[in-house]
Enzyme design. Structure first.
Site, PDB file in Angstrom:
ATOM      1  N   LYS A   1      23.664   4.308   3.744  1.00 33.49           N
ATOM      2  CA  LYS A   1      22.564   5.184   3.326  1.00 33.49           C
ATOM      3  C   LYS A   1      22.897   5.708   1.925  1.00 33.49           C
ATOM      4  CE  LYS A   1      22.710   5.552   8.051  1.00 33.49           C
ATOM      5  NZ  LYS A   1      23.847   5.173   8.896  1.00 33.49           N
TER       6      LYS A   1
ATOM      7  N   HIS B   1      24.539  -0.674   7.427  1.00 33.51           N
ATOM      8  CA  HIS B   1      24.456   0.674   7.986  1.00 33.51           C
ATOM      9  C   HIS B   1      24.543   1.738   6.897  1.00 33.51           C
ATOM     10  CE1 HIS B   1      25.962   3.757  11.114  1.00 33.51           C
ATOM     11  NE2 HIS B   1      24.776   3.381  11.495  1.00 33.51           N
TER      12      HIS B   1
ATOM     13  N   ASP C   1      44.438  18.220   7.438  1.00 33.79           N
ATOM     14  CA  ASP C   1      45.253  19.282   6.822  1.00 33.79           C
ATOM     15  C   ASP C   1      44.497  20.121   5.793  1.00 33.79           C
ATOM     16  OD1 ASP C   1      47.292  18.286   8.360  1.00 33.79           O
ATOM     17  OD2 ASP C   1      48.284  17.209   6.741  1.00 33.79           O
TER      18      ASP C   1
ATOM     19  N   LYS D   1      29.764  11.652  10.914  1.00 29.91           N
ATOM     20  CA  LYS D   1      30.954  10.795  10.889  1.00 29.91           C
ATOM     21  C   LYS D   1      31.929  11.381   9.866  1.00 29.91           C
ATOM     22  CE  LYS D   1      27.096   7.893  11.195  1.00 29.91           C
ATOM     23  NZ  LYS D   1      26.906   7.816  12.585  1.00 29.91           N
TER      24      LYS D   1
ATOM     25  N   ASP E   1      18.397   8.281 -11.342  1.00 29.10           N
ATOM     26  CA  ASP E   1      18.711   8.247 -12.774  1.00 29.10           C
ATOM     27  C   ASP E   1      20.176   7.918 -13.046  1.00 29.10           C
ATOM     28  OD1 ASP E   1      16.089   8.899 -13.319  1.00 29.10           O
ATOM     29  OD2 ASP E   1      16.477  11.047 -13.500  1.00 29.10           O
TER      30      ASP E   1
ATOM     31  N   HIS F   1      25.513  13.153  15.158  1.00 30.18           N
ATOM     32  CA  HIS F   1      25.517  11.876  14.438  1.00 30.18           C
ATOM     33  C   HIS F   1      26.471  11.881  13.242  1.00 30.18           C
ATOM     34  CE1 HIS F   1      23.427   8.485  12.171  1.00 30.18           C
ATOM     35  NE2 HIS F   1      23.592   7.967  13.369  1.00 30.18           N
TER      36      HIS F   1
END
Length: 536
Positions: A268, A266, A461, A456, A273, A454
């Site tokens: 990404k 899952h 604090d 996450k 470079d 979508h």
């Protein structure tokens, strides 16, 4: 004639019935010995008894405890270890081995040690390294909340604190992918990309064309696709990439790993470079820009970072590439490209200026620890004033539910934001079963209504925050390969909080009045699906 046929049929039915009971007994024993949580055990036993044939198939596909196999194989040696690992483990490579290597991180090298280090035991070496890290944390005056997380992630994964030069947060797909394509177009030597979903749509064509151009210029390009998330990618599209000299690999390709089809990559990651990393919740698909055909819009979060944390993302990509059939010489290439730069870096407490302190947390179904779950749990446990949680799906276990309730009852303000326009119905229904007890404890629940949410993100604090690919659900904690960035920085945390507050303006609050409107049949439906939530 009929009597003889009946005898033949009955002679087949009786053994089949015995076989059916035997399958149930064997699988039940396997579940009980699997080291799964009690909730997961009950869910699997319920499924196996209710649907004996289907439950058996589901368990073989989705229920094997690969983490336990990994732990067992680590205790073995020699040929026995190789054979067990080849049969029972997903991956032959472990990213923690790179994180803990001496040429990758300066604190893995022993400093100020008198005598021959070869005579030191493994326990003595580990204790010395821990002392070095404790000294570093003390020297930079890191707060107790932050230092506890740093130590936990280092002990569990081998990831370490990094000092970084710059960051740029993106809260919408267009800006995020414009930045990614810009960096691709300006790449000088290498482009490494790893995605769960990659579509051959408008966005996929833009990225493909940019990659083809860079390949002609001699830039080395490696693309790692998930074996399920990209199975619809057209043959023509893949052929164009290959013909340009771009290397492509599939992570747990279902053609060869049908028993592991439930365990997806899952992550990404885009590395340019070995100097720039893009990561977050966004896949390669036009819907991440405009919402696609199903949603009015798409709210997500990505980040672009330059600095030392690139080395940790590079280690994850290298490991995933090798576990997908990549050649071993890639490790040597990386050492030539990037590791020598890491060797030249100074320890953080000896650097002149600290900009953005960050750390990586990653886990999968075969890692030794469910580190991302521990990360979220530890962040909640150390909160003093406020916890903000954004996740499209909210299907935690009762350990996390209890922590949220205890924190709320202790006076910590907790806000949880989930999608109000779901792409999957079952997680949406199951999440609703937790809302009542959380609201009663003082937790505020919000459903995002402007499109599909979508993101996450977890913010504590205004001091510590994390964002990445890990949802607040058991699939991300236990089943998927995930990766998050952890920020020990007030500026980044405030940026994430600012967007959270902006998102609240298009949310519906799910309070006690809204809870009472949920009909009996819907509550019953939600609770039935909750029974199998530990195995989803």
């Amino acid at each position: 004639m009929l009597h003889g046929l009946a005898i033949i049929i009955s002679s087949w039915i009786i053994p089949f019935e015995r076989l059916h009971y035997l399958i149930i007994i064997v699988l039940t024993v396997s579940v009980l010995l699997s080291d799964k949580s009690p909730n997961a055990m009950l869910a699997w036993i319920f499924t196996i008894f209710t649907f004996p044939l289907g439950g058996a198939v589901l368990y073989l596909l989705f229920g094997i405890n690969w983490r336990r196999n990994k732990i067992i194989s680590k205790k073995m040696k020699g040929e026995e270890k190789k054979l067990y690992s080849r049969i029972f483990n997903f991956m032959q490579r472990d990213v923690s081995d790179i994180f803990r290597s001496q040429d990758f991180f300066y604190y893995n090298r022993l400093e100020n040690v008198d005598g021959n280090t070869a005579k030191m035991t493994e326990a003595e070496i580990k204790a010395t390294i821990r002392n070095q890290i404790d000294t570093m944390i003390k020297n930079i005056n890191l707060g107790s909340q932050q230092s506890e997380l740093v130590k936990m992630l280092y002990k569990a994964e081998g990831t370490f604190l990094t000092n970084n030069d710059s960051y740029k947060l993106f809260f919408h797909g267009k800006e995020a992918f414009d930045s990614i394509i810009f960096d691709i177009e300006n790449a000088k030597s290498t482009i490494y990309m790893e995605y769960f979903i990659w579509r051959a749509d408008e966005l996929g064509e833009r990225i493909k064309n940019a990659l083809l151009k860079k390949a002609k210029e001699g830039v080395k390009i490696k693309l790692l696709f998930d074996g399920v998330g990209t199975w619809k990618l057209p043959r023509k599209y893949k052929k164009e990439l290959r013909n340009a000299g771009i290397e492509i690999r599939w992570f747990l390709d279902v053609k060869f790993f049908i028993s592991k089809m439930n365990y997806r990559n899952h992550r990404k990651i885009v590395l340019i470079d070995n100097n720039i990393v893009h990561t977050g919740g966004m896949n390669v698909g036009q819907e991440y820009i405009d919402g696609g055909k199903r949603f009015d819009s798409w709210r997500d979060t990505n980040i672009r970072i330059t600095g030392e944390i690139i080395g940790q993302y590079l280690a994850i990509f290298v490991t995933d590439w090798l576990n997908s059939g990549g050649k071993d010489d890639f490790i040597e290439d990386i050492k030539k490209e990037a590791v020598h730069e890491l060797e030249e870096q100074k320890p953080i407490d000896k650097q002149e200026k600290l900009e953005y302190l960050m750390q990586v947390s990653s886990s999968g179904p075969d890692t030794e620890w469910t580190t991302l779950k521990y990360l979220y749990s530890k962040m909640i446990a150390t909160a003093k004033e406020e916890v903000l949680i954004q996740s499209p799906y909210f299907v935690p276990d009762y350990d996390l539910i209890s922590q949220l309730k205890m924190a709320a009852l202790s006076g910590v303000k907790i806000k949880i934001m989930v999608t109000g326009v779901p792409d999957k119905k079952m997680p949406y229904w199951i999440a609703e079963t937790y809302f009542g007890e959380l609201i009663e404890a003082g937790v505020e629940i919000f459903r995002y209504q402007a499109g599909f949410l979508h993101s996450k993100n977890v913010i504590v604090d205004e001091k510590i925050s994390t964002m990445g690919t890990c949802n607040f659900d058991m699939r991300s904690f236990e089943i998927n390969y995930e990766v998050n960035s952890v920020f020990y920085n007030q500026e980044i945390s405030r940026d994430l909080k600012g967007q959270f507050i902006e998102d609240l303006e298009v949310c519906e609050r799910f309070d006690e009045i809204r809870l009472k409107k949920v009909t009996f049949l819907k509550r019953l439906r939600n609770s039935v699906f909750k029974l199998i939530s530990p195995i989803m």
